[in-house]
Design an enzyme around this catalytic site. Structure first.
Site, PDB file in Angstrom:
ATOM      1  N   ALA A 178      -3.961   9.752  -3.245  1.00 19.26           N
ATOM      2  CA  ALA A 178      -3.563   8.354  -3.337  1.00 19.26           C
ATOM      3  C   ALA A 178      -3.616   7.691  -1.950  1.00 19.26           C
ATOM      4  O   ALA A 178      -4.707   7.462  -1.429  1.00 19.26           O
ATOM      5  CB  ALA A 178      -2.194   8.202  -3.968  1.00 19.26           C
ATOM      6  N   SER A 179      -2.444   7.417  -1.364  1.00 22.53           N
ATOM      7  CA  SER A 179      -2.393   6.558  -0.184  1.00 22.53           C
ATOM      8  C   SER A 179      -3.256   7.043   0.985  1.00 22.53           C
ATOM      9  O   SER A 179      -3.786   6.230   1.733  1.00 22.53           O
ATOM     10  CB  SER A 179      -0.937   6.371   0.263  1.00 22.53           C
ATOM     11  N   HIS A 225       3.290  10.837 -14.088  1.00 21.99           N
ATOM     12  CA  HIS A 225       3.337  10.801 -12.631  1.00 21.99           C
ATOM     13  C   HIS A 225       4.793  10.661 -12.184  1.00 21.99           C
ATOM     14  O   HIS A 225       5.600  10.038 -12.864  1.00 21.99           O
ATOM     15  CB  HIS A 225       2.505   9.635 -12.103  1.00 21.99           C
ATOM     16  N   LYS A 256      -2.576   3.640  -7.745  1.00 26.28           N
ATOM     17  CA  LYS A 256      -1.204   3.121  -7.698  1.00 26.28           C
ATOM     18  C   LYS A 256      -1.204   1.579  -7.706  1.00 26.28           C
ATOM     19  O   LYS A 256      -2.047   0.983  -8.386  1.00 26.28           O
ATOM     20  CB  LYS A 256      -0.461   3.692  -6.478  1.00 26.28           C
ATOM     21  N   ASN A 283      -5.703   8.223  -7.467  1.00 25.62           N
ATOM     22  CA  ASN A 283      -4.696   7.368  -8.105  1.00 25.62           C
ATOM     23  C   ASN A 283      -4.552   6.100  -7.284  1.00 25.62           C
ATOM     24  O   ASN A 283      -4.082   6.140  -6.152  1.00 25.62           O
ATOM     25  CB  ASN A 283      -3.366   8.142  -8.169  1.00 25.62           C
ATOM     26  N   ILE A 318       5.114  13.499  -1.789  1.00 31.78           N
ATOM     27  CA  ILE A 318       4.239  12.371  -2.123  1.00 31.78           C
ATOM     28  C   ILE A 318       4.327  11.281  -1.059  1.00 31.78           C
ATOM     29  O   ILE A 318       5.413  10.855  -0.682  1.00 31.78           O
ATOM     30  CB  ILE A 318       4.596  11.799  -3.518  1.00 31.78           C
ATOM     31  N   GLY A 343       0.196  14.624  -0.619  1.00 29.32           N
ATOM     32  CA  GLY A 343      -0.033  14.849   0.803  1.00 29.32           C
ATOM     33  C   GLY A 343      -1.439  15.279   1.163  1.00 29.32           C
ATOM     34  O   GLY A 343      -1.744  15.464   2.343  1.00 29.32           O
ATOM     35  N   GLU A 360       2.632  18.145  -8.076  1.00 31.37           N
ATOM     36  CA  GLU A 360       2.954  17.237  -6.969  1.00 31.37           C
ATOM     37  C   GLU A 360       4.434  17.282  -6.652  1.00 31.37           C
ATOM     38  O   GLU A 360       5.203  16.522  -7.238  1.00 31.37           O
ATOM     39  CB  GLU A 360       2.637  15.788  -7.352  1.00 31.37           C
TER      40      GLU A 360
END
Lengths: 228, 228, 228, 228
Positions: free
Chosen positions: C208-209, C99, C17, C15, C152, C187, C147
């Site tokens: 994601a991040s 999401h 984002k 993702n 997150i 995570g 999630e």
């Protein structure tokens, strides 16, 4: 605290929405008509007025009361929101949730349903088709009220126009969670509509404008339950 | 109907938000403290409780009442909404609008402000900086309450942290519409804060947690107005 | 049209984002890193960029593409919305839905999932706990990605912090609809996290991040799939 | 960066909305028609396509491009949102804001207008009446486009049905901020409509379905500007 065994089927829930005929002083009169029709018929009748009208109705009737919505918040800085704890202090016995006019996010329906369950209060999640009825049942509410949005306010009863949606919801909700009861909404207003809904497996109905706008709401309610 | 000449400056508006200390039974007690502080000090004090608490407070006090928000709807099928007519029937004298915790769309602020004006009720539009204060003033409300969101709930008064925002709002709001009064919100809680706000040109304050969570709200209110 | 048989498990969905590191030109570079890591590892890797970046990535890579959201609208007057047909024309193979940063109303998740299914495209509904995972599975998507919102962006993998949520989701989703696959989000960033997720019954991960902000995203992706 | 002096009046902005005739491949063709009509007529013509179509149009035309909306977020975890920086990287020269189909909160209109101003990009805030036009002008945008919602998509031009709204907006916007230009939207489609709008003081028009659904959009655009 509401004792759920008191909720004998069939059940009639009247969503007051925001009509002038069901607001303020009129809301109180409508609640009294509902209470009176319930006592006369022996059928459980529940009022769902606007937040601002709850206290007044609680104060002057002994009818069961659902709020129309509860905001998914905790106590704190939430100007303009309707807090669960405040509604409870003012007298609710539970709430409608996810009405087609106040759709909620899935996670929020879950959050508020859990909060109502923890307090042994009534939760009635509105759904719009068989698959969302199943999804709603997964969240373990007291009721799932199936209301195809295209029929709301039309006077065309879902039990006649789309009986397969009611039957499909009853069957599939039972598979997911046999403790959840299905109500039939959208377009229900006559005794025949309600009888049909019960035949299709519903354990009650969720009503609105058909009764609110009736010349004599009490008579309309007595007619509604006359064929069951 | 509220007579606006009764609203002599300075004015103190207390936003009850959704704290447990200002909900249900507690909302009633807080409103009584506010009423009592207003009588003792001679300062106009206004309560802004949750929708469900309005009737109860109206019933037992004679304090001026603002709703925290009004939904931009007309009577009809709007399950879960807070209708203007219902709030009015339950006793409001006006409303907060566009609080940073309940931001509204521009066209909706305009719609509800007009509705309040037509009924000679109080409208208090919250803004977050000089340019939105000017935009709010264009809509012709009773009050514009300037509250930089970064200061809300911090206890840091806007009158001290960002005096130029208050002064700039006062000056520019006056240019747009000299009938609109500016209130000062965000972080105000002491007598010194309020005195400063008045010096900067504000005609009152919009308060919340600083008073709601005080050990003795009435004393806190009396302290607040002690230096003006 | 996407052939779902190509989606062999395990699957990695990234993702993008709205980080600067995954926007515009950077989105294209990240998609290339993902494509390259997928080819080297033999693991199916899927990109979920912002709407405005889809066409550019489709044009220069052959990676599978999910939009991050689809608005619940039909063609017509919907200024500012992201229309299914437009996203499809620009190259999506499916979409993330619901999401935690873009929660959807239950009826809308159902509507868009049906639309994706009718077009044999990938639908990945995000959920936040076991009961919403079950509700999501009732809607018959390709994937449910569990999630817990509190994890997150923390770097604390759900597979380690709340393994029972993953296992409970896998078990209960299977009961509702055995064709729905469970992904593990929140995570996840290391090879160990992913291996654990697979052990708990997940058929892939939603990231994601942890990857987007890695010094070398391709290396981070290869590490992620190194222990399965 | 857009040089605002290039925006000579009158200006024609075409809002592509989400019609199939203005989506994906069709969006590109419509943008080319707009570009070609602009070159032939010498009138500044601007396209406002969906986010997913921006890059493709930028790549193949040299037309000025506005996004239809920008989400009020900063780079980070905002799945499903349209980020300013991403739209800019893909080629926008500015944005529509607060269209009646995508109303924004007042503080958010202010935030995004400031961001566009800082980048010397075009901002076009839609309003629905004289007072919201004034409020919009307070925020210092490039344009205020007045579109009474009841006329949008009707083919009834605001310049004919409610000329006093256009004139009132022009006059009052000028009072608030003389640098802000007023555009006329809602129902404009013919040369006569546009000529009338200019006579009433507008410096251009905001169009949609009248052109999008024309058999020959380029001809329709040339007709539109034929009487000025």
């Amino acid at each position: 605290m509401i004792q759920l065994y008191k909720l004998k089927s069939p059940i009639v829930i009247l969503n007051f929405k925001t009509y002038l005929e069901s607001s303020g002083e009129n809301a109180l009169n409508l609640a009294k008509a509902l209470e009176s029709a319930g006592e006369e018929s022996g059928i459980t009748m529940v009022a769902s007025p606007q937040a601002a009208d709850i206290y007044r109705i609680k104060d002057e009737t002994s009818i069961l009361l659902l709020s129309q919505h509860i905001d998914p918040i905790s106590p704190g800085g939430n100007t303009g929101a309707n807090l669960f704890e405040t509604l409870l202090d003012n007298g609710i016995d539970g709430s409608l949730l996810n009405h087609s006019e106040k759709r909620m996010e899935l996670a929020d329906i879950d959050l508020i349903t859990q909060k109502l369950n923890e307090n042994q209060l009534i939760s009635c999640i509105c759904s719009n088709n068989v698959s969302t009825s199943m999804a709603a049942a997964s969240l373990n509410p007291t009721f799932v009220a199936i209301e195809p949005p295209e029929l709301i306010g039309t006077g065309i009863p879902v039990s006649k126009a789309e009986p397969e949606v009611v039957e499909g919801s009853v069957k599939n909700v039972r598979k997911i969670n046999k403790d959840v009861k299905v109500l039939c909404g959208a377009g229900i207003s006559t005794g025949e509509d309600m009888a049909q809904a019960i035949e299709l497996g519903a354990e009650g109905v969720l009503l609105a404008s058909g009764i609110i706008k009736a010349d004599n709401p009490k008579e309309a309610l007595l007619d509604l339950v006359s064929k069951i």
